[in-house]
Design a protein around this motif. Structure first.
Motif, short mmCIF file in Angstrom:
data_model
loop_
_atom_site.label_atom_id
_atom_site.label_comp_id
_atom_site.label_asym_id
_atom_site.label_seq_id
_atom_site.Cartn_x
_atom_site.Cartn_y
_atom_site.Cartn_z
N ALA A 35 -3.75 10.63 33.37
CA ALA A 35 -2.68 9.78 32.99
C ALA A 35 -3.03 8.64 32.28
N LYS A 36 -4.04 9.24 32.10
CA LYS A 36 -4.93 7.51 31.28
C LYS A 36 -4.95 9.11 29.62
N VAL A 37 -5.07 9.47 29.82
CA VAL A 37 -4.55 10.49 28.56
C VAL A 37 -3.14 10.36 27.65
N ILE A 38 -2.37 10.08 28.80
CA ILE A 38 -1.00 10.37 27.84
C ILE A 38 -0.95 8.93 27.87
N ARG A 39 -1.74 7.85 28.18
CA ARG A 39 -0.89 6.74 27.65
C ARG A 39 -2.37 6.53 26.79
N ALA A 40 -2.92 7.01 26.14
CA ALA A 40 -3.55 6.78 25.45
C ALA A 40 -3.09 7.36 23.36
N LEU A 41 -2.69 8.54 23.64
CA LEU A 41 -1.70 9.18 23.02
C LEU A 41 -0.61 8.25 22.86
N HIS A 42 0.28 8.04 23.90
CA HIS A 42 1.25 7.33 23.70
C HIS A 42 0.64 5.63 22.56
N ALA A 43 -0.36 4.92 22.77
CA ALA A 43 -0.74 4.01 22.25
C ALA A 43 -1.02 4.26 21.31
N THR A 44 -1.41 4.96 20.45
CA THR A 44 -2.21 5.48 19.55
C THR A 44 -0.65 5.59 17.98
N GLY A 45 0.15 6.60 19.42
CA GLY A 45 1.43 6.83 18.35
C GLY A 45 1.89 8.18 17.95
N VAL A 46 0.67 8.62 18.49
CA VAL A 46 0.62 10.69 19.61
C VAL A 46 2.55 10.88 19.38
N SER A 47 3.26 11.24 19.01
CA SER A 47 4.77 11.49 19.27
C SER A 47 4.62 12.10 20.52
N VAL A 48 5.67 12.30 20.81
CA VAL A 48 5.74 13.61 22.42
C VAL A 48 5.67 14.89 21.89
N ASP A 49 5.80 15.42 21.26
CA ASP A 49 6.17 16.62 20.98
C ASP A 49 4.41 17.27 20.24
N ALA A 50 3.63 16.16 19.42
CA ALA A 50 2.47 16.74 19.43
C ALA A 50 1.40 16.24 20.55
N ALA A 51 1.54 15.77 21.71
CA ALA A 51 0.34 14.82 22.16
C ALA A 51 -0.17 15.88 23.27
N LEU A 52 0.29 17.33 23.54
CA LEU A 52 -0.17 18.58 24.20
C LEU A 52 -0.95 19.33 23.47
N ASP A 53 -0.77 19.22 22.32
CA ASP A 53 -1.36 20.21 21.24
C ASP A 53 -2.79 18.86 20.50
N GLU A 54 -2.75 16.99 20.69
CA GLU A 54 -3.80 16.38 19.72
C GLU A 54 -4.52 16.38 20.69
#
Length: 292
Positions: A249-268
């Motif tokens: 959950a923490k990583v998902i929130r951080a990715l979303h907050a920094t503007g990483v797209s949902v499609d790129a999130a897993l690899d990022e």
């Protein structure tokens, strides 16, 4: 699952508390023994599996009085029909356990609508994934939702002990229930905890809420946790899983907050996930949906 790990008989996990681990879906069935009857957690995935379960329950020599569904997924509830039929007096196999005529079938208040509203899509998905032969077994099942419904908590009197059915919050689904035995340190956690691999994030999961929902389970008196699938968990193993779910959950929130797209999130975040990235696609999708 290795053959050596298969529980081929009922395993005592606490005083009057048992589980049996079935090869099909690596599923755990829980039993709490009351003064003169049984509480059973989940009913398996089709009518043949439910018949096998009823045969196995004969070991206890007392009738089934309460059945609890841990959540709405087919591998936990498709056997409900058979238990209701036996309670109504329909003959079963000679070696099967008795089901009390006043048997109560319990579940979360949102379970019936999830099960019935998704019936067409669910049956189609099962046939597509498992093939026509197994699909025919699933199609024989009349979906039978529980009639006794829990909003938050409900206490059952088993005669010589009490059991609490609790909805601790949303996680694996929105309708998860856990079973806590009053005089025991055992918790039957359903799929809120996982003993056969990473937690199962599906398209009905709540990855951002999951850890907060179950944290109280590992902060109380419980020491033994029976998950919906796989190995029984110790307190340390259950706490570690809660922490890992919180990290997701923490990583998902951080990715979303920094503007990483949902499609790129897993690899990022490939080096940050506590579980293999391939198992977290739905966690990311659901998390991003919740965050908007």
């Amino acid at each position: 699952m290795r053959d050596s790990e298969l529980v081929v008989a009922w395993q005592a996990v606490g005083d009057g508390c048992f589980r049996r681990r079935y090869r099909a879906f690596d599923l755990n069935i829980g039993v709490v023994r009351g003064s003169d009857s049984l509480l059973v957690l989940d009913t398996r995935a089709d009518l043949r599996e439910a018949d096998e379960l009823l045969d196995d329950l004969a070991y206890f020599g007392r009738p089934v009085r309460w059945v609890v569904n841990s959540h709405w997924h087919f591998d936990h509830v498709f056997g409900n029909q058979r238990f209701v039929e036996r309670a109504a007096g329909m003959p079963g196999r000679a070696r099967s356990a008795e089901v009390s005529p006043d048997m109560e079938l319990w579940g979360h208040v949102e379970l019936p609508s999830m099960l019935l509203d998704n019936e067409v899509a669910l049956r189609s998905t099962l046939r597509e994934f498992y093939g026509d032969e197994r699909g025919e077994e699933f199609d024989r099942v009349v979906l039978t939702p529980p009639g006794h419904l829990v909003v938050d908590r409900n206490h059952l009197d088993l005669g010589d002990r009490g059991v609490e059915l609790a909805h601790v919050g949303r996680g694996h689904t929105g309708n998860d229930l856990v079973v806590m035995v009053d005089d025991s340190t055992v918790v039957f956690a359903g799929d809120l905890l996982e003993g056969a691999g990473p937690p199962a994030y599906g398209d009905d999961s709540y990855p951002l809420e999951w850890a907060d929902s179950i944290r109280a389970l590992v902060g109380g008196a419980a020491r033994t946790f029976v998950p919906g699938h796989g190995d029984v968990l110790s307190l340390s193993a259950a706490r570690a899983q809660v922490d890992a779910i919180a990290t997701v959950a923490k990583v998902i929130r951080a990715l979303h907050a920094t503007g990483v797209s949902v499609d790129a999130a897993l690899d990022e975040a490939i080096d940050s996930w506590p579980y293999p990235a391939a198992t977290l696609a739905e966690a990311v999708n659901r998390g991003y949906q919740a965050l908007g």
